[in-house]
Design a protein around this motif. Structure first.
Motif, PDB file in Angstrom:
ATOM      1  N   ASP A  40       0.855  -1.190   0.000  1.00 39.59           N
ATOM      2  CA  ASP A  40       0.000   0.000   0.000  1.00 39.59           C
ATOM      3  C   ASP A  40       0.892   1.241   0.000  1.00 39.59           C
ATOM      4  O   ASP A  40       1.460   1.623   1.016  1.00 39.59           O
ATOM      5  N   ALA A  42       1.772   5.044   0.101  1.00 40.64           N
ATOM      6  CA  ALA A  42       1.152   6.249   0.658  1.00 40.64           C
ATOM      7  C   ALA A  42       0.906   7.284  -0.440  1.00 40.64           C
ATOM      8  O   ALA A  42       1.718   7.423  -1.364  1.00 40.64           O
ATOM      9  N   TYR A  43      -0.194   8.010  -0.318  1.00 41.46           N
ATOM     10  CA  TYR A  43      -0.577   8.918  -1.404  1.00 41.46           C
ATOM     11  C   TYR A  43       0.374  10.105  -1.537  1.00 41.46           C
ATOM     12  O   TYR A  43       0.387  10.794  -2.562  1.00 41.46           O
ATOM     13  N   GLY A  44       1.217  10.355  -0.530  1.00 40.48           N
ATOM     14  CA  GLY A  44       2.173  11.451  -0.592  1.00 40.48           C
ATOM     15  C   GLY A  44       3.294  11.231  -1.589  1.00 40.48           C
ATOM     16  O   GLY A  44       4.050  12.158  -1.914  1.00 40.48           O
ATOM     17  N   ASN A  45       3.414   9.987  -2.099  1.00 42.68           N
ATOM     18  CA  ASN A  45       4.420   9.651  -3.115  1.00 42.68           C
ATOM     19  C   ASN A  45       5.828  10.091  -2.690  1.00 42.68           C
ATOM     20  O   ASN A  45       6.532  10.797  -3.400  1.00 42.68           O
ATOM     21  N   SER A  95       5.808   2.944   1.067  1.00 37.34           N
ATOM     22  CA  SER A  95       4.620   2.217   1.524  1.00 37.34           C
ATOM     23  C   SER A  95       4.214   2.641   2.933  1.00 37.34           C
ATOM     24  O   SER A  95       4.989   3.274   3.657  1.00 37.34           O
ATOM     25  N   ASP A 195       1.007  14.947   6.482  1.00 36.35           N
ATOM     26  CA  ASP A 195      -0.056  14.820   5.477  1.00 36.35           C
ATOM     27  C   ASP A 195       0.408  14.021   4.261  1.00 36.35           C
ATOM     28  O   ASP A 195       0.240  14.442   3.115  1.00 36.35           O
ATOM     29  N   ILE A 196       0.986  12.850   4.500  1.00 37.57           N
ATOM     30  CA  ILE A 196       1.444  12.003   3.395  1.00 37.57           C
ATOM     31  C   ILE A 196       0.632  10.716   3.302  1.00 37.57           C
ATOM     32  O   ILE A 196       0.902   9.870   2.449  1.00 37.57           O
ATOM     33  N   MET A 197      -0.355  10.578   4.176  1.00 39.21           N
ATOM     34  CA  MET A 197      -1.211   9.394   4.163  1.00 39.21           C
ATOM     35  C   MET A 197      -2.677   9.804   4.231  1.00 39.21           C
ATOM     36  O   MET A 197      -3.011  10.842   4.814  1.00 39.21           O
ATOM     37  N   THR A 198      -3.533   8.997   3.647  1.00 40.55           N
ATOM     38  CA  THR A 198      -4.967   9.194   3.802  1.00 40.55           C
ATOM     39  C   THR A 198      -5.354   8.787   5.222  1.00 40.55           C
ATOM     40  O   THR A 198      -4.557   8.171   5.933  1.00 40.55           O
ATOM     41  N   GLU A 200      -7.376   6.503   6.035  1.00 39.69           N
ATOM     42  CA  GLU A 200      -7.370   5.037   6.074  1.00 39.69           C
ATOM     43  C   GLU A 200      -5.956   4.497   6.240  1.00 39.69           C
ATOM     44  O   GLU A 200      -5.723   3.560   7.000  1.00 39.69           O
ATOM     45  N   GLN A 201      -5.011   5.115   5.543  1.00 37.54           N
ATOM     46  CA  GLN A 201      -3.612   4.679   5.647  1.00 37.54           C
ATOM     47  C   GLN A 201      -3.039   5.007   7.020  1.00 37.54           C
ATOM     48  O   GLN A 201      -2.246   4.230   7.570  1.00 37.54           O
TER      49      GLN A 201
END
Length: 237
Positions: A40, A42-45, A95, A195-198, A200-201
């Motif tokens: 998974d 992380a959306y922060g890439n 991840s 602020d690098i994860m949602t 949920e993450q």
């Protein structure tokens, strides 16, 4: 009175069963969840190395450094060298698992920043316990010999000394549990601020850190219940 005794015995059995469960299964639980969340991203890439450097600049004026160390699982922090060591798997990954591990080690750095004595005292305590560990077997052996030579009082005193050494070793493990839980608390605060994860993450990272903390509790129970021969081997001293 008999009922009270039976209740105490029952509670003792439940405590031992719970302790054995934690001691034997926490490690597998952590590893399984760690591998699951490693897929998974992380959306922060951002990779763990980049995250560590980012936090170093924001929180420590760039004085925390990152190194690769493939001799360890996950990560470690050295307060004396101000270095966060990460396995190459974690270092290059973005991840949830990798970032949670990195945040935990940075949590130790924040711990040390807030109060340098916490990790220092625990380290010194661990050194004392290692010395006591080298002494406990010869002292216990002397206690047995003196008992058979008809010196029961001295034998009991020496056995009591060994018991004190064992209790101190358990105290170190409990102290480590508290330190690790506090580091995980700081880790979650870092992840939330970054602020690098949602959401949920973040929940998954929190769960992973909880499992990681449980492995230190498992170490305590493995040491406490070693006499049952039903726990995984652990280093008591």
């Amino acid at each position: 009175m008999d009922i009270v005794i039976y209740i105490l015995i029952g509670l003792g059995i439940i405590f031992i069963a719970l302790g054995l469960s934690i001691a034997n299964f926490s490690g597998n639980q952590l590893y399984s969840y760690y591998k699951e969340q490693f897929n998974d991203i992380a959306y922060g890439n951002i990779t763990s190395a980049q995250f560590c450097n980012q936090i170093s600049l924001l929180e420590f004026d760039g004085r925390i450094y990152t190194q690769i160390n493939d001799k360890i699982f996950g990560g470690a922090y050295s307060p004396s060298r101000r270095v966060v060591e990460l396995s190459s798997e974690v270092y290059y990954s973005g991840s949830v698992s990798a970032l949670a591990v990195t945040a935990h080690e940075l949590g130790h750095a924040i711990q040390n920043k807030k109060d340098p004595t916490i990790l220092r005292k625990n380290y010194k305590f661990s050194k004392i316990i290692k010395v006591l560990g080298k002494l406990i077997f010869p002292i216990f052996l002397v206690a047995i010999v003196l008992f058979f030579l008809n010196y029961p009082i001295i034998s009991i005193i020496l056995a009591g000394v060994c018991l004190i050494f064992f209790i101190l070793a358990l105290a170190l493990k409990l102290s480590t549990v508290r330190i690790e839980k506090q580091a995980s608390k700081f880790a979650l605060e870092l992840l939330e601020r970054s602020d690098i994860m949602t959401d949920e993450q973040l929940a998954k990272a929190k769960k992973l850190l909880k499992y990681a903390a449980m492995t230190y509790t498992a170490e305590f129970f493995s040491a406490l219940l070693f006499w049952t021969f039903l726990t995984r081997k652990t280093k008591i001293f």
